[in-house]
Design an enzyme around this catalytic site. Structure first.
Site, PDB file in Angstrom:
ATOM      1  N   LYS A   1      -7.298  22.797 -28.471  1.00  0.00           N
ATOM      2  CA  LYS A   1      -8.355  21.978 -27.537  1.00  0.00           C
ATOM      3  C   LYS A   1      -9.497  21.867 -28.377  1.00  0.00           C
ATOM      4  O   LYS A   1     -10.553  22.310 -27.889  1.00  0.00           O
ATOM      5  CB  LYS A   1      -8.211  22.408 -26.233  1.00  0.00           C
ATOM      6  CG  LYS A   1      -8.899  21.568 -25.097  1.00  0.00           C
ATOM      7  CD  LYS A   1      -8.440  20.537 -24.729  1.00  0.00           C
ATOM      8  CE  LYS A   1      -9.365  19.494 -23.853  1.00  0.00           C
ATOM      9  NZ  LYS A   1      -8.900  18.349 -23.747  1.00  0.00           N
TER      10      LYS A   1
ATOM     11  N   ASP B   1      -3.538  18.453 -23.989  1.00  0.00           N
ATOM     12  CA  ASP B   1      -3.214  17.602 -23.059  1.00  0.00           C
ATOM     13  C   ASP B   1      -2.456  16.444 -23.472  1.00  0.00           C
ATOM     14  O   ASP B   1      -1.456  16.189 -23.004  1.00  0.00           O
ATOM     15  CB  ASP B   1      -4.448  16.939 -22.627  1.00  0.00           C
ATOM     16  CG  ASP B   1      -5.619  16.730 -23.247  1.00  0.00           C
ATOM     17  OD1 ASP B   1      -5.453  17.044 -24.491  1.00  0.00           O
ATOM     18  OD2 ASP B   1      -6.772  15.925 -22.879  1.00  0.00           O
TER      19      ASP B   1
ATOM     20  N   ASP C   1       2.273  29.230 -23.301  1.00  0.00           N
ATOM     21  CA  ASP C   1       3.120  29.918 -22.032  1.00  0.00           C
ATOM     22  C   ASP C   1       3.245  28.440 -21.352  1.00  0.00           C
ATOM     23  O   ASP C   1       4.267  28.264 -20.454  1.00  0.00           O
ATOM     24  CB  ASP C   1       1.952  30.663 -21.200  1.00  0.00           C
ATOM     25  CG  ASP C   1       2.449  31.366 -19.934  1.00  0.00           C
ATOM     26  OD1 ASP C   1       3.678  31.270 -19.665  1.00  0.00           O
ATOM     27  OD2 ASP C   1       1.556  31.693 -19.013  1.00  0.00           O
TER      28      ASP C   1
END
Ligand code: IPM
Ligand code: MN
Length: 357
Positions: A190, A223, A247
């Site tokens: 990110k 995302d 995860d």
């Protein structure tokens, strides 16, 4: 072969028993000896000793050649203090064994493509490997639990921290394993928001151009990756990512395979490796004999492959699973009309028998 067993909570003991039946059959067929040392981890350890990871568990695991784990946690321990939660046992044993590299393969086979929530033509044939960093990042940074700040407002914080060596060793693993697959690494971060991610992307890109020019590297924001996984899962080969993103994305990927009960994992470091299904303890179905043991049995195959370099026995387990599926046997999560529904232990026995034919 000295194996420490950590059945844990919920369905853990049932699925581990089924996996032991398969490992014993494999040992018999290929002529190796296995001894087991059963230890406590998670909620059962809290009940018996007051802590989620007793010292005896760590001692046994460190002395073993490999560790096989079921699952930990359940609503019974939802209200215990954060530092003794069952999950702390799992995070603790990963840290104690230095298991920085978590491998989570996801394959959509013809046997389970119909179970995928995605259209069959999108899901079938997907074959990817998530390489998740497992002992760093926000799961191991300082957790400042909810408290009142100087202004009297309740606040809490968690720290995401990565060092260069932590990123280099996991990226190296991903690049090397991609060489044995289709030569593609997608590194997920990110970096449009986070400093740790910007460093992650910089280091991974440097390593690719310096040491792995033969590997095709794509950098994706997490995302976007979550979206791409459901749009076109077949585009992925190796997904390299940090602890938290790995995860989350591995649960998403498991769903694409049709059942979370199908995905195994290996956690590797410089010593003893640990093998476990990626799913949880499923307290809602525990004790009913309906849990799917395939993820745990596939974890045993990964154990033979990665900890013992026993490639033929690992392949034999995977082939036996395919035979049993081909004959129409399914646990209830994979069941559809016309097939034969079997229990957790029956599934283990069928695969064990298939190996010994
Ligand atoms: C997993 C689990 C664990 C994790 C939890 C139980 C601590 O969700 O293995 O994916 O977050 O690593
Ligand atoms: Mn998880």
């Amino acid at each position: 072969m000295k194996i420490t067993l950590l059945p844990g909570d919920g369905i853990g003991p049932e699925i581990v028993d089924a996996a032991i039946a398969v490992l014993n059959a494999t040992a018999k067929k290929f002529g190796f000896d296995v001894t087991y040392d059963k230890q406590l981890l998670g909620g059962c350890a809290i009940d018996a000793t007051g802590v989620p990871m007793p010292e005896a568990t760590v001692v046994s695991a460190k002395a073993a050649d490999a560790v096989l784990l079921g699952a930990v946690g359940g609503p019974k321990w939802d209200n215990v203090a954060p530092e003794v939660r069952p999950e702390k046992g799992l995070l603790g044993i990963r840290k104690a064994l230095g298991l920085y590299c978590n491998l989570r393969p996801m394959v959509v086979s013809k046997f389970t493509a119909y179970l995928s929530p995605l259209k069959t033509e999108i899901a079938e044939g997907a074959d990817l490997l998530i390489v998740r960093e497992l002992t760093g990042g926000i799961y191991f940074g300082e957790h400042n639990e909810a408290h009142l700040n100087a202004q009297g407002i309740e606040e809490a914080s968690d720290v995401e921290l990565y060092t260069r060596p932590e990123i280099e060793r996991i990226a190296k693993f991903a690049f090397e394993v991609a060489r044995k697959r289709r030569g593609k690494v997608t590194s997920v971060d990110k970096s449009n928001v986070l400093g740790t991610s910007r460093m992650w992307r910089k280091i991974v890109s440097e390593m690719q151009s310096k040491n792995y020019p033969d590997i095709e590297l794509t950098n994706l924001y997490v995302d976007n990756c979550a979206m791409q996984l459901v749009l076109n899962p077949r585009q992925f080969d190796v997904i390299l990512t940090n602890n938290m993103f790995g995860d989350i994305l591995s649960d998403e990927a498991s769903t694409i395979a049709g059942s979370i009960g199908l995905l195994p994992s290996a956690s590797l470091g410089d010593g003893t490796g640990l093998y476990e299904p990626i799913h949880g303890s499923a307290p809602d179905i525990a004790g009913q004999g309906i849990a799917n043991p395939l993820a745990t049995i596939l974890s045993v195959a990964m154990m033979l492959r990665y900890s013992f370099d026993l490639i033929d026995p690992a392949n034999a387990i995977e082939a036996a699973i395919i035979c049993v599926m081909d004959q129409g046997y399914r646990t209830s999560d994979l069941y559809k009309e016309g097939l034969t529904k079997v229990s957790t232990s029956e599934m283990g026995c069928l695969i064990a028998q298939e190996l010994l034919i």
